[in-house]
Every structure is written in structure tokens, then in C-alpha cells.
Design a protein around this motif. Sequence first.
Motif, PDB file in Angstrom:
ATOM      1  N   LEU A 142      32.503  48.659  99.073  1.00  0.00           N
ATOM      2  CA  LEU A 142      31.739  47.959 100.097  1.00  0.00           C
ATOM      3  C   LEU A 142      31.036  46.748  99.498  1.00  0.00           C
ATOM      4  CD1 LEU A 142      28.486  49.940 101.082  1.00  0.00           C
ATOM      5  CD2 LEU A 142      29.518  49.981  98.848  1.00  0.00           C
ATOM      6  N   SER A 143      30.572  45.858 100.355  1.00  0.00           N
ATOM      7  CA  SER A 143      29.945  44.618  99.917  1.00  0.00           C
ATOM      8  C   SER A 143      28.515  44.860  99.458  1.00  0.00           C
ATOM      9  CB  SER A 143      29.943  43.607 101.070  1.00  0.00           C
ATOM     10  OG  SER A 143      29.080  42.528 100.792  1.00  0.00           O
ATOM     11  N   THR A 144      28.076  44.047  98.496  1.00  0.00           N
ATOM     12  CA  THR A 144      26.680  44.119  98.065  1.00  0.00           C
ATOM     13  C   THR A 144      25.737  43.563  99.134  1.00  0.00           C
ATOM     14  OG1 THR A 144      27.038  42.031  96.882  1.00  0.00           O
ATOM     15  CG2 THR A 144      27.144  44.055  95.584  1.00  0.00           C
ATOM     16  N   GLY A 145      26.319  43.062 100.217  1.00  0.00           N
ATOM     17  CA  GLY A 145      25.485  42.656 101.353  1.00  0.00           C
ATOM     18  C   GLY A 145      24.927  43.841 102.113  1.00  0.00           C
ATOM     19  N   ASN A 146      25.435  45.035 101.859  1.00  0.00           N
ATOM     20  CA  ASN A 146      24.891  46.258 102.455  1.00  0.00           C
ATOM     21  C   ASN A 146      23.617  46.644 101.702  1.00  0.00           C
ATOM     22  OD1 ASN A 146      27.002  47.469 104.484  1.00  0.00           O
ATOM     23  ND2 ASN A 146      28.176  46.693 102.746  1.00  0.00           N
ATOM     24  N   GLN A 147      22.475  46.256 102.241  1.00  0.00           N
ATOM     25  CA  GLN A 147      21.216  46.436 101.507  1.00  0.00           C
ATOM     26  C   GLN A 147      20.195  47.274 102.268  1.00  0.00           C
ATOM     27  OE1 GLN A 147      19.740  42.633 100.161  1.00  0.00           O
ATOM     28  NE2 GLN A 147      21.626  42.147  99.048  1.00  0.00           N
ATOM     29  N   THR A 148      20.582  47.899 103.374  1.00  0.00           N
ATOM     30  CA  THR A 148      19.642  48.729 104.124  1.00  0.00           C
ATOM     31  C   THR A 148      19.506  50.093 103.459  1.00  0.00           C
ATOM     32  OG1 THR A 148      20.218  47.626 106.178  1.00  0.00           O
ATOM     33  CG2 THR A 148      19.131  49.741 106.373  1.00  0.00           C
ATOM     34  N   GLY A 149      18.273  50.590 103.378  1.00  0.00           N
ATOM     35  CA  GLY A 149      18.053  51.867 102.699  1.00  0.00           C
ATOM     36  C   GLY A 149      18.390  51.732 101.228  1.00  0.00           C
ATOM     37  N   GLU A 150      19.148  52.694 100.694  1.00  0.00           N
ATOM     38  CA  GLU A 150      19.605  52.609  99.305  1.00  0.00           C
ATOM     39  C   GLU A 150      20.787  51.661  99.161  1.00  0.00           C
ATOM     40  OE1 GLU A 150      17.768  55.270 100.131  1.00  0.00           O
ATOM     41  OE2 GLU A 150      16.484  54.688  98.482  1.00  0.00           O
ATOM     42  N   GLY A 151      21.300  51.161 100.304  1.00  0.00           N
ATOM     43  CA  GLY A 151      22.313  50.115 100.311  1.00  0.00           C
ATOM     44  C   GLY A 151      23.513  50.393  99.420  1.00  0.00           C
ATOM     45  N   TRP A 152      24.058  49.330  98.844  1.00  0.00           N
ATOM     46  CA  TRP A 152      25.223  49.458  97.968  1.00  0.00           C
ATOM     47  C   TRP A 152      24.911  50.218  96.691  1.00  0.00           C
ATOM     48  CZ3 TRP A 152      24.748  47.322  93.114  1.00  0.00           C
ATOM     49  CH2 TRP A 152      23.764  46.340  92.941  1.00  0.00           C
ATOM     50  N   PHE A 153      23.622  50.311  96.355  1.00  0.00           N
ATOM     51  CA  PHE A 153      23.221  50.962  95.101  1.00  0.00           C
ATOM     52  C   PHE A 153      23.598  52.438  95.081  1.00  0.00           C
ATOM     53  CE2 PHE A 153      19.851  52.972  92.445  1.00  0.00           C
ATOM     54  CZ  PHE A 153      20.169  52.373  91.236  1.00  0.00           C
ATOM     55  N   LEU A 154      23.473  53.112  96.211  1.00  0.00           N
ATOM     56  CA  LEU A 154      23.809  54.532  96.298  1.00  0.00           C
ATOM     57  C   LEU A 154      25.284  54.755  95.976  1.00  0.00           C
ATOM     58  CD1 LEU A 154      23.431  57.471  96.988  1.00  0.00           C
ATOM     59  CD2 LEU A 154      23.377  56.879  99.411  1.00  0.00           C
ATOM     60  N   THR A 155      26.148  53.949  96.591  1.00  0.00           N
ATOM     61  CA  THR A 155      27.577  54.033  96.300  1.00  0.00           C
ATOM     62  C   THR A 155      27.862  53.674  94.847  1.00  0.00           C
ATOM     63  OG1 THR A 155      28.050  53.404  98.589  1.00  0.00           O
ATOM     64  CG2 THR A 155      29.854  53.220  97.013  1.00  0.00           C
ATOM     65  N   ALA A 156      27.190  52.651  94.348  1.00  0.00           N
ATOM     66  CA  ALA A 156      27.400  52.203  92.965  1.00  0.00           C
ATOM     67  C   ALA A 156      26.999  53.286  91.967  1.00  0.00           C
ATOM     68  CB  ALA A 156      26.599  50.925  92.704  1.00  0.00           C
ATOM     69  N   GLU A 157      25.933  54.017  92.259  1.00  0.00           N
ATOM     70  CA  GLU A 157      25.513  55.095  91.362  1.00  0.00           C
ATOM     71  C   GLU A 157      26.574  56.185  91.283  1.00  0.00           C
ATOM     72  OE1 GLU A 157      20.767  55.534  90.851  1.00  0.00           O
ATOM     73  OE2 GLU A 157      21.567  56.360  92.711  1.00  0.00           O
ATOM     74  N   MET A 158      27.181  56.523  92.424  1.00  0.00           N
ATOM     75  CA  MET A 158      28.236  57.536  92.421  1.00  0.00           C
ATOM     76  C   MET A 158      29.424  57.074  91.588  1.00  0.00           C
ATOM     77  SD  MET A 158      28.292  59.300  96.203  1.00  0.00           S
ATOM     78  CE  MET A 158      28.085  57.894  97.296  1.00  0.00           C
ATOM     79  N   ILE A 159      29.812  55.822  91.749  1.00  0.00           N
ATOM     80  CA  ILE A 159      30.955  55.290  90.997  1.00  0.00           C
ATOM     81  C   ILE A 159      30.645  55.260  89.505  1.00  0.00           C
ATOM     82  CG2 ILE A 159      32.367  53.237  90.616  1.00  0.00           C
ATOM     83  CD1 ILE A 159      32.048  52.631  93.614  1.00  0.00           C
ATOM     84  N   GLU A 160      29.412  54.873  89.145  1.00  0.00           N
ATOM     85  CA  GLU A 160      29.046  54.831  87.729  1.00  0.00           C
ATOM     86  C   GLU A 160      29.098  56.223  87.107  1.00  0.00           C
ATOM     87  OE1 GLU A 160      25.441  53.425  84.776  1.00  0.00           O
ATOM     88  OE2 GLU A 160      25.046  54.616  86.553  1.00  0.00           O
ATOM     89  N   LEU A 161      28.608  57.219  87.831  1.00  0.00           N
ATOM     90  CA  LEU A 161      28.653  58.588  87.313  1.00  0.00           C
ATOM     91  C   LEU A 161      30.094  59.026  87.080  1.00  0.00           C
ATOM     92  CD1 LEU A 161      25.898  60.274  89.530  1.00  0.00           C
ATOM     93  CD2 LEU A 161      25.779  59.872  87.061  1.00  0.00           C
ATOM     94  N   LEU A 162      30.962  58.712  88.023  1.00  0.00           N
ATOM     95  CA  LEU A 162      32.373  59.083  87.883  1.00  0.00           C
ATOM     96  C   LEU A 162      33.013  58.396  86.689  1.00  0.00           C
ATOM     97  CD1 LEU A 162      33.310  58.935  91.668  1.00  0.00           C
ATOM     98  CD2 LEU A 162      33.361  60.989  90.230  1.00  0.00           C
ATOM     99  N   LYS A 163      32.663  57.133  86.458  1.00  0.00           N
ATOM    100  CA  LYS A 163      33.209  56.399  85.312  1.00  0.00           C
ATOM    101  C   LYS A 163      32.729  56.977  83.983  1.00  0.00           C
ATOM    102  CE  LYS A 163      34.133  51.866  87.385  1.00  0.00           C
ATOM    103  NZ  LYS A 163      35.475  51.675  86.822  1.00  0.00           N
ATOM    104  N   HIS A 164      31.603  57.694  84.014  1.00  0.00           N
ATOM    105  CA  HIS A 164      31.068  58.306  82.799  1.00  0.00           C
ATOM    106  C   HIS A 164      31.384  59.803  82.728  1.00  0.00           C
ATOM    107  CE1 HIS A 164      28.754  54.537  82.597  1.00  0.00           C
ATOM    108  NE2 HIS A 164      28.610  54.802  81.312  1.00  0.00           N
ATOM    109  N   GLY A 165      32.356  60.240  83.505  1.00  0.00           N
ATOM    110  CA  GLY A 165      32.814  61.613  83.404  1.00  0.00           C
ATOM    111  C   GLY A 165      32.026  62.640  84.186  1.00  0.00           C
TER     112      GLY A 165
END
Length: 380
Positions: free
Chosen positions: A317-340
Motif C-alpha cells: 500500500l501507499s505511504t499516503g495511508n496515514q490514518t491511525g497507524e497508517g502504512w506503519f502497521l503494515t510495514a512493521e509486519m513486513i519487517e518482522l517477516l523479513k527478519h524471520g
Amino acid sequence: MFYILCNKEYTILIPDMLPVHFKLIRNVLTQHGYRVGLLKNTGRRVVDTGLKYVHNDTCYPALLVIGQMISALQSGKYDLENTTVLISQTGGGCRATNYIGLIRKALQDAGFAHVPVLSFNFNGLEKEQEFKISLPIAHKLILAVLLSDLLMKLLYATRPYEIKKGYSNKLYTKHYQKCLEIVRSGNIIAYRQEVKSIVKDFSMVPIELKDLPKVGIVGEILIKYHHYGNHDLARELENEGVEVVVPELMGFIKYCAYNLVIKEELLKSSKTVSFVSQKVLNIVDKYEKIIKRELLKTRYRNVTDIYSLADNVEPVLSTGNQTGEGWFLTAEMIELLKHGVENILCVQPFACLPNHIVGKSVIKRIRMLHPNANIVAIDY
């Protein structure tokens, strides 16, 4: 507001969200003359009080925070003529931005209309009753957050593997006392030395490297961290024999600052605000350098890089999604997955629209990109 902030007889009540971080933050404020009451009152009475004075269509964090405030004012522990309450506001398009209005109405209905409400935000909200901080306080608050993040990270990543049970907790207590002194003094040399000492001591804890499942906790910021708000989720998971991975608070702070840079890029908003926000990110990066350098020598997960998070989230999703936890919530999930960390709990308040959109609704897309992802959304 000026009278409130300058009169040291006033007690400022602050809801507790992170047990490690907020004690250090209170330590900074008290050292600069503020009288701070950190609200730790929890339980069914607090929730019932919140339900009594806030309509049940609002989010659970609001019920919990307002219930804490009113219960504290009703307790008789505080001089009601010299007490104020402080709440943070993100400024986004979510109900959390409206906490001020909800709190004021709740206080009025409960008979505490004369109790002032202060706002802590970086968006120019509530200018008449905004809690402003000086540069020396800001410096110490950054130290407090970074040291708390480091202690939390290493404690969670070491405790499940320790051979001598309770050793990691003792190590945490030892360094926590040192951190209290460091944030009070603001000594940057002592800060760097303590970072090295914390990483070295936790790295030397005798451990048994068992193949434990790792479970990441992401979601709405209060439910993610608040022990009562999430039913002490981290402890429950540890008791089940897993390693808990909780992203650091500074990551969310950097996300809020970087959003202002993104808004200038996407929406052509204020260049001045974008410039200042970028400077803030650069300053935080300088504070974090010593932590990044020391963690690189260890098995521990390193500090969140906000620019990498923004790049990683683009396929979803776009970083233009900034309501609530916005794109950061999705980004945190992806980062965790990239770190195993393939097991993720996405915790959010029931009916929290922003988090349903950028949390629950992206799970299918994330699983397409990361087939091993085991993500469960939990509504509180």
C-alpha cells in the motif's frame, strides 16, 4: 496553561502505556520541576468508569484512558484544585485525535469540569492548552525512549533462553537504575557508555539456544504496549514458551515525523514543516548510531530504519495511508517477516476503522508476498 506549567504545586496526571518507557519519561519531567502522577490504576472498575462517561461506540483505548483519569480524580489522592490531565494526540483522522473533546465532556459529566486538559502533540493542536517542551527536555526524552527500547528489546530476546531463571530480570533492574541517572543528567557520554554496557551484559547471559517460535506483536499503539489493555499479552505468550518480539516505540515516533515529509512529497504541504521533520529524523539517527553499531555485533534484531520500512511497504500500500497507524502497521509486519518472525499478532481495538483498513485488510496481500506468514488479527 502558562500558570499550570509554571506552578510546581500542580500535579499532571499521565496515563501509563509502557511500564519501562513512561517511568523514565516521568523521571525527566520531575527533574525539571513538574509533579507527575503516572496512572497505573487498572481493573474492571476503570473500564466500567470509562463506559459510564464515554459512549460505547468509541474505541477501547479511549474508554481505558478516560476511565483511568476519572477513577484517579475520584480516588481522593489528588488536590483537585491543583491537578491537570495530559493526553497525547497524533493529529490523524482517527478517534484518538478527538480524545481531548471526549475527556473534557467526560470530566464535566463526572463533576470535574474545572480540571484542565493538556495536549501533547506535534501538529499544532490545542494551542491554548498545549504542553510545550524545551530543547533540554526533548534531549532527555529521546535518551529515555531509546534506552527503554533497548532494554525492552534485549529483555524479551534473552529471557526465554536464559539458563538461570530470573537472571535477565536482575540485569534489567540493574541497568534500569543506571538509565534513571543518565536521563536525569542528559549526559551523552554516559548514555553511549551505558548502551555499550547494556548490550555487552545481555550478550553474555548464559543461554540455551532452543528453537522457540517467535511471535511479533503489532497493532494500535496503546493496545500493542499497554499490559492491561492487551491482557498482559507478552507475558502470556512467554508463559506458552515463545520469544516475544515487540517493535520499539521510537519507530512509531519516527513514523509520525516521516509522515510530514511524505505529505510534502505527495500533497505539496508545508515545505517548512517537512524540512523540520527531516531534521528531527536526522537528529534521532545520530542518537541511534551507537545502538546500531553495538547491536550489529550481536544476535539481536537491530533498530528500525524508517526509510527501509517505507520502501518495503510499497508493494502492499501507499505511504499516503496515514490514518491511525497508517502504512506503519503494515510495514512493521513486513519487517518482522523479513527478519524471520513469521508468527504475528495484529492487535487492535474493536471497530478501529483505521487499523482494520491498514491491518486486517492487508493480511491477504502480505501472505501472497510471504507465504510462510502466520498472521492473526485480534480485536480487544
